[in-house]
Design a protein around this motif. Structure first.
Motif, short mmCIF file in Angstrom:
data_model
loop_
_atom_site.label_atom_id
_atom_site.label_comp_id
_atom_site.label_asym_id
_atom_site.label_seq_id
_atom_site.Cartn_x
_atom_site.Cartn_y
_atom_site.Cartn_z
N MET A 159 29.36 47.45 60.67
CA MET A 159 29.75 47.28 59.28
C MET A 159 29.21 45.97 58.71
O MET A 159 28.58 45.96 57.66
CB MET A 159 31.27 47.31 59.13
CG MET A 159 31.73 47.11 57.70
SD MET A 159 33.51 46.88 57.55
CE MET A 159 33.69 45.20 58.17
N VAL A 160 29.45 44.87 59.41
CA VAL A 160 29.04 43.57 58.87
C VAL A 160 27.52 43.39 58.90
O VAL A 160 27.00 42.51 58.23
CB VAL A 160 29.75 42.39 59.55
CG1 VAL A 160 31.25 42.48 59.34
CG2 VAL A 160 29.42 42.28 61.02
N ASP A 212 25.48 45.90 58.04
CA ASP A 212 24.94 46.82 57.05
C ASP A 212 24.48 46.05 55.81
O ASP A 212 25.23 45.24 55.27
CB ASP A 212 26.02 47.83 56.68
CG ASP A 212 25.51 48.85 55.69
OD1 ASP A 212 25.72 48.64 54.48
OD2 ASP A 212 24.90 49.84 56.13
N VAL A 261 29.67 41.44 50.28
CA VAL A 261 30.57 40.44 50.85
C VAL A 261 30.53 39.12 50.11
O VAL A 261 31.48 38.35 50.16
CB VAL A 261 30.32 40.25 52.37
CG1 VAL A 261 29.08 39.41 52.62
CG2 VAL A 261 31.52 39.64 53.06
N ARG A 270 33.64 38.81 48.06
CA ARG A 270 34.85 38.44 48.81
C ARG A 270 34.82 36.95 49.11
O ARG A 270 35.81 36.25 48.93
CB ARG A 270 34.98 39.22 50.11
CG ARG A 270 36.25 38.84 50.90
CD ARG A 270 36.27 39.41 52.30
NE ARG A 270 35.22 38.94 53.14
CZ ARG A 270 35.20 37.77 53.78
NH1 ARG A 270 36.19 36.93 53.65
NH2 ARG A 270 34.19 37.42 54.54
N GLU A 316 24.19 46.92 52.72
CA GLU A 316 25.05 47.14 51.55
C GLU A 316 26.31 46.28 51.65
O GLU A 316 26.75 45.68 50.67
CB GLU A 316 25.43 48.61 51.43
CG GLU A 316 26.17 48.93 50.16
CD GLU A 316 26.39 50.41 49.96
OE1 GLU A 316 27.28 50.75 49.16
OE2 GLU A 316 25.68 51.22 50.58
N TYR A 317 26.89 46.19 52.84
CA TYR A 317 28.06 45.32 53.05
C TYR A 317 27.68 43.86 52.79
O TYR A 317 28.41 43.14 52.13
CB TYR A 317 28.60 45.47 54.47
CG TYR A 317 29.72 44.51 54.76
CD1 TYR A 317 31.03 44.83 54.45
CD2 TYR A 317 29.47 43.27 55.33
CE1 TYR A 317 32.07 43.94 54.71
CE2 TYR A 317 30.49 42.37 55.58
CZ TYR A 317 31.79 42.72 55.28
OH TYR A 317 32.80 41.83 55.52
N GLN A 318 26.54 43.45 53.29
CA GLN A 318 26.11 42.06 53.11
C GLN A 318 25.89 41.71 51.64
O GLN A 318 26.17 40.59 51.24
CB GLN A 318 24.86 41.79 53.95
CG GLN A 318 25.16 41.81 55.43
CD GLN A 318 23.93 41.61 56.29
OE1 GLN A 318 22.79 41.62 55.82
NE2 GLN A 318 24.14 41.42 57.59
#
Length: 63
Positions: free
Chosen positions: A28-29, A31, A38, A41, A33-35
């Motif tokens: 997940m971290v 990926d 994030v 956040r 798209e997540y990066q």
């Protein structure tokens, strides 16, 4: 109220997330798209903690 831990740390919110395994979290971290997401956040919080834990087997009643 902090019972165990630094008395000067006050938290507004917390959450617990469960992942199937450490690999799923790392995927997940990692990926792209997540990066990209994030950063929002990180901009929204002054400080955060990440604590890895393992669930305990429970008996009847409280842990």
């Amino acid at each position: 109220m902090t019972l165990i831990g630094p008395q000067d740390e006050n938290w507004d919110a917390m959450f617990i997330a469960a992942y199937p395994n450490a690999h799923a979290f790392l995927a997940m971290v990692s990926d792209p798209e997540y990066q990209r997401a994030v950063i929002h956040r990180q901009a929204a919080v002054r400080s955060s903690r990440l604590i890895r834990s393992t669930p305990l087997a429970t008996r009847d009643g409280f842990a």
